[in-house]
Design a protein around this motif. Structure first.
Motif, PDB file in Angstrom:
ATOM      1  N   SER A  62       0.833  -1.206   0.000  1.00  0.00           N
ATOM      2  CA  SER A  62       0.000   0.000   0.000  1.00  0.00           C
ATOM      3  C   SER A  62       0.867   1.255   0.000  1.00  0.00           C
ATOM      4  CB  SER A  62      -0.958   0.003   1.192  1.00  0.00           C
ATOM      5  OG  SER A  62      -0.254  -0.158   2.418  1.00  0.00           O
ATOM      6  N   SER A  63       2.007   1.186   0.652  1.00  0.00           N
ATOM      7  CA  SER A  63       2.927   2.325   0.662  1.00  0.00           C
ATOM      8  C   SER A  63       3.485   2.585  -0.724  1.00  0.00           C
ATOM      9  CB  SER A  63       4.067   2.070   1.652  1.00  0.00           C
ATOM     10  OG  SER A  63       3.576   1.971   2.974  1.00  0.00           O
ATOM     11  N   TYR A  64       3.844   1.518  -1.431  1.00  0.00           N
ATOM     12  CA  TYR A  64       4.325   1.669  -2.812  1.00  0.00           C
ATOM     13  C   TYR A  64       3.255   2.321  -3.677  1.00  0.00           C
ATOM     14  CZ  TYR A  64       7.940  -1.821  -1.561  1.00  0.00           C
ATOM     15  OH  TYR A  64       8.969  -2.506  -0.974  1.00  0.00           O
ATOM     16  N   ALA A  65       1.998   1.935  -3.450  1.00  0.00           N
ATOM     17  CA  ALA A  65       0.891   2.509  -4.230  1.00  0.00           C
ATOM     18  C   ALA A  65       0.781   4.011  -3.986  1.00  0.00           C
ATOM     19  CB  ALA A  65      -0.417   1.810  -3.877  1.00  0.00           C
ATOM     20  N   ILE A  66       0.933   4.420  -2.737  1.00  0.00           N
ATOM     21  CA  ILE A  66       0.876   5.849  -2.404  1.00  0.00           C
ATOM     22  C   ILE A  66       2.026   6.601  -3.059  1.00  0.00           C
ATOM     23  CG2 ILE A  66       1.123   7.514  -0.504  1.00  0.00           C
ATOM     24  CD1 ILE A  66      -0.391   5.382   1.242  1.00  0.00           C
ATOM     25  N   ILE A  67       3.210   6.014  -3.017  1.00  0.00           N
ATOM     26  CA  ILE A  67       4.384   6.641  -3.632  1.00  0.00           C
ATOM     27  C   ILE A  67       4.169   6.807  -5.131  1.00  0.00           C
ATOM     28  CG2 ILE A  67       6.824   6.247  -4.187  1.00  0.00           C
ATOM     29  CD1 ILE A  67       6.945   4.893  -1.295  1.00  0.00           C
ATOM     30  N   ALA A  68       3.643   5.772  -5.781  1.00  0.00           N
ATOM     31  CA  ALA A  68       3.383   5.838  -7.219  1.00  0.00           C
ATOM     32  C   ALA A  68       2.318   6.876  -7.532  1.00  0.00           C
ATOM     33  CB  ALA A  68       2.954   4.469  -7.737  1.00  0.00           C
TER      34      ALA A  68
ATOM     35  N   GLY B 287       0.433  12.162  -9.604  1.00  0.00           N
ATOM     36  CA  GLY B 287      -0.388  13.348  -9.370  1.00  0.00           C
ATOM     37  C   GLY B 287      -1.851  12.983  -9.215  1.00  0.00           C
ATOM     38  N   GLY B 288      -2.514  13.672  -8.311  1.00  0.00           N
ATOM     39  CA  GLY B 288      -3.911  13.384  -8.015  1.00  0.00           C
ATOM     40  C   GLY B 288      -4.178  13.567  -6.541  1.00  0.00           C
ATOM     41  N   ASP B 289      -5.319  13.082  -6.093  1.00  0.00           N
ATOM     42  CA  ASP B 289      -5.730  13.258  -4.699  1.00  0.00           C
ATOM     43  C   ASP B 289      -5.111  12.167  -3.827  1.00  0.00           C
ATOM     44  OD1 ASP B 289      -6.953  13.804  -2.294  1.00  0.00           O
ATOM     45  OD2 ASP B 289      -8.984  13.940  -3.118  1.00  0.00           O
ATOM     46  N   VAL B 290      -3.854  12.371  -3.455  1.00  0.00           N
ATOM     47  CA  VAL B 290      -3.132  11.371  -2.674  1.00  0.00           C
ATOM     48  C   VAL B 290      -3.738  11.239  -1.279  1.00  0.00           C
ATOM     49  CG1 VAL B 290      -0.870  10.621  -1.838  1.00  0.00           C
ATOM     50  CG2 VAL B 290      -1.055  11.877  -3.991  1.00  0.00           C
ATOM     51  N   GLY B 291      -4.227  12.344  -0.732  1.00  0.00           N
ATOM     52  CA  GLY B 291      -4.862  12.288   0.584  1.00  0.00           C
ATOM     53  C   GLY B 291      -6.031  11.322   0.594  1.00  0.00           C
ATOM     54  N   ALA B 292      -6.833  11.338  -0.455  1.00  0.00           N
ATOM     55  CA  ALA B 292      -7.981  10.418  -0.536  1.00  0.00           C
ATOM     56  C   ALA B 292      -7.509   8.976  -0.591  1.00  0.00           C
ATOM     57  CB  ALA B 292      -8.824  10.750  -1.760  1.00  0.00           C
ATOM     58  N   LEU B 293      -6.395   8.734  -1.270  1.00  0.00           N
ATOM     59  CA  LEU B 293      -5.857   7.374  -1.350  1.00  0.00           C
ATOM     60  C   LEU B 293      -5.361   6.904   0.014  1.00  0.00           C
ATOM     61  CD1 LEU B 293      -5.093   4.930  -3.081  1.00  0.00           C
ATOM     62  CD2 LEU B 293      -2.902   6.072  -3.552  1.00  0.00           C
ATOM     63  N   VAL B 294      -4.612   7.762   0.699  1.00  0.00           N
ATOM     64  CA  VAL B 294      -4.120   7.427   2.038  1.00  0.00           C
ATOM     65  C   VAL B 294      -5.290   7.094   2.954  1.00  0.00           C
ATOM     66  CG1 VAL B 294      -2.990   8.358   4.097  1.00  0.00           C
ATOM     67  CG2 VAL B 294      -1.995   8.777   1.829  1.00  0.00           C
TER      68      VAL B 294
ATOM     69  N   GLY C 234      -9.407   7.485  -7.636  1.00  0.00           N
ATOM     70  CA  GLY C 234      -9.176   8.122  -8.924  1.00  0.00           C
ATOM     71  C   GLY C 234      -7.844   7.811  -9.586  1.00  0.00           C
ATOM     72  N   PHE C 235      -7.180   6.724  -9.147  1.00  0.00           N
ATOM     73  CA  PHE C 235      -5.886   6.359  -9.718  1.00  0.00           C
ATOM     74  C   PHE C 235      -5.973   5.056 -10.503  1.00  0.00           C
ATOM     75  CE2 PHE C 235      -4.818   9.004  -6.054  1.00  0.00           C
ATOM     76  CZ  PHE C 235      -3.876   9.866  -6.592  1.00  0.00           C
ATOM     77  N   ASP C 236      -5.149   4.947 -11.515  1.00  0.00           N
ATOM     78  CA  ASP C 236      -5.023   3.720 -12.289  1.00  0.00           C
ATOM     79  C   ASP C 236      -4.146   2.753 -11.495  1.00  0.00           C
ATOM     80  OD1 ASP C 236      -4.466   1.667 -14.036  1.00  0.00           O
ATOM     81  OD2 ASP C 236      -3.751   2.949 -15.657  1.00  0.00           O
ATOM     82  N   PRO C 237      -4.666   1.584 -11.110  1.00  0.00           N
ATOM     83  CA  PRO C 237      -3.868   0.636 -10.320  1.00  0.00           C
ATOM     84  C   PRO C 237      -2.574   0.205 -11.007  1.00  0.00           C
ATOM     85  CG  PRO C 237      -6.180   0.002 -10.318  1.00  0.00           C
ATOM     86  CD  PRO C 237      -6.039   1.114 -11.311  1.00  0.00           C
ATOM     87  N   ALA C 238      -2.529   0.322 -12.313  1.00  0.00           N
ATOM     88  CA  ALA C 238      -1.325  -0.099 -13.044  1.00  0.00           C
ATOM     89  C   ALA C 238      -0.105   0.718 -12.651  1.00  0.00           C
ATOM     90  CB  ALA C 238      -1.565   0.008 -14.548  1.00  0.00           C
TER      91      ALA C 238
END
Length: 198
Positions: free
Chosen positions: A92-98, A103-110, A138-142
């Protein structure tokens, strides 16, 4: 413009209880945020702390009471004994870093990952769950799959930066311009006052 380095753990109940208040403060004061997920167990051991599983029963009992008090106070649903805790924080940390790189709403992802652990009984080390949380934010999992090497490298660097910055737990907020440090979601009001003074 102030900049906040936010050291976090994707399984931290205290990061979960912070909700989106950091993002609200940043918007209010025109500040920017860099999200720095870290391996909390390594951070504890590097800075004189103890992993929750190794703490004295009296400390664990108070921790449980405080978590319940704060979840009630903030009106945030919380399972004090989630089905998937502890769990490997790296994926999950790698996903946040990516996501931060993309760019995008990283806070929402966290917040999505934290909510998955503490309110939704989901395993955030599972690839399918990671993909669902990323999509919902709102992020592409890829991007997480494609950024594994950079994610691992940045994750390790974040730990070193956390130690250098004086962080020893999470959430931990550092205002770069002033080196003012704030540990815990219950210190966000002080961060608000500090940002207002700049």
């Amino acid at each position: 413009m102030a900049h906040i380095d936010y050291y976090l753990g994707t399984v931290s109940p205290w990061c979960y209880l912070a909700g989106d208040r950091l993002e609200q403060l940043a918007q209010k004061h025109g500040a920017t945020i860099t999200y720095k997920p870290v391996d909390l167990m390594q951070l504890f051991s590097r800075t004189g702390g103890v992993a929750p599983a190794d703490r004295h029963p009296s400390r664990l009992a108070l921790r449980g009471q405080e978590l319940q008090r704060w979840s009630d106070h903030l009106d945030m649903k919380m399972n004090l004994k989630p089905a998937h805790f502890p769990v490997n924080m790296a994926p999950s940390s790698y996903a946040i870093i990516a996501a931060q790189e993309a760019g995008g709403d990283v806070g929402a992802l966290v917040q999505g990952f934290l909510r998955a652990v503490w309110a939704e009984e989901r395993d955030i080390s599972d690839d399918a769950v990671i993909a669902e949380v990323m999509t919902a934010a709102g992020f592409d999992p890829a991007i997480a799959e494609n950024g594994l090497f950079v994610g691992a490298e940045t994750y390790g660097r974040n730990l070193e930066q956390a130690v250098e910055a004086g962080a020893f737990g999470a959430p931990f907020y550092v205002v770069r311009e002033t080196d003012q440090r704030f540990w815990g979601q219950d210190r966000l009001d002080f961060l608000d006052r500090h940002l207002a003074s700049l």
